[in-house]
Design a protein around this motif. Structure first.
Motif: not given
Length: 192
Positions: A139-163
């Protein structure tokens, strides 16, 4: 910084085509989910001691489908934005992200067999912690390429935290071993 490793990276056409980028993780996740009997997976899930806030089993299919779709769209968007950029750094980061994406997808897909198929909570916990770390870095790497791409991974990261909480919690509550912890459905009291 990571590096682009073509032999560990999905082919470019997967990232270039939106349908392929979105459908690949959905199809792969579905295939892995059905490779282990969904009935057996649900039985294991219900029979194990679980930490509080455990969602009902029916939640996982829709949530993972949405997360896989968002992950695929992020991959498509980051790749096309990066590869069409005049900024050489964005091109390099898009390629590095593609390798990270492939690694995180592999880590994601092996979790279900580890936890439910082989009933190996320690290995599944190590896998999901590594998956979360790789995805955060992605998310950090792709956020530097395209901010929207990085943010599209935010729900996935939140769910992974819960998982992580659910996986490690179930491992801990079951003594890090799922053998002899499951009860057959016939032994459970029936609700009338």
């Amino acid at each position: 910084m990571t590096t682009y490793i073509p032999s560990l990276t999905l082919p470019a056409f997967v990232f270039e085509q939106p349908a392929a980028a979105i459908l690949l993780p959905i199809a792969a996740g579905t295939a892995v989910g059905f490779s282990i009997s969904p009935k057996e997976t649900q039985k294991t899930y219900l029979d194990l001691r679980q930490p509080p806030l455990r969602p009902p089993p029916w939640v996982f299919g829709p949530v993972w489908t949405a997360l896989y779709g968002a992950m695929g769209y992020a991959a498509y968007r980051a790749w096309t934005t990066g590869m069409n950029s005049f900024d050489a750094k964005k091109v390099v980061l898009a390629k590095h992200g593609a390798t990270l994406y492939t690694i995180q997808l592999a880590l994601n897909l092996i979790w279900t067999p580890l936890f439910f198929g082989f009933k190996r909570p320690i290995e599944a916990s190590v896998d999901i912690v590594a998956l979360t770390g790789v995805t955060g870095y992605l998310a950090y790497i792709w956020g530097q390429v395209d901010e929207v791409s990085g943010w599209f991974l935010a729900p996935y990261l939140a769910w992974l935290g819960f998982a992580n909480y659910l996986c490690i919690g179930a491992g801990y509550l079951n003594g890090w071993s799922f053998t002899d912890k499951e009860k057959s459905l016939s032994e459970k009291p029936k609700n009338n």
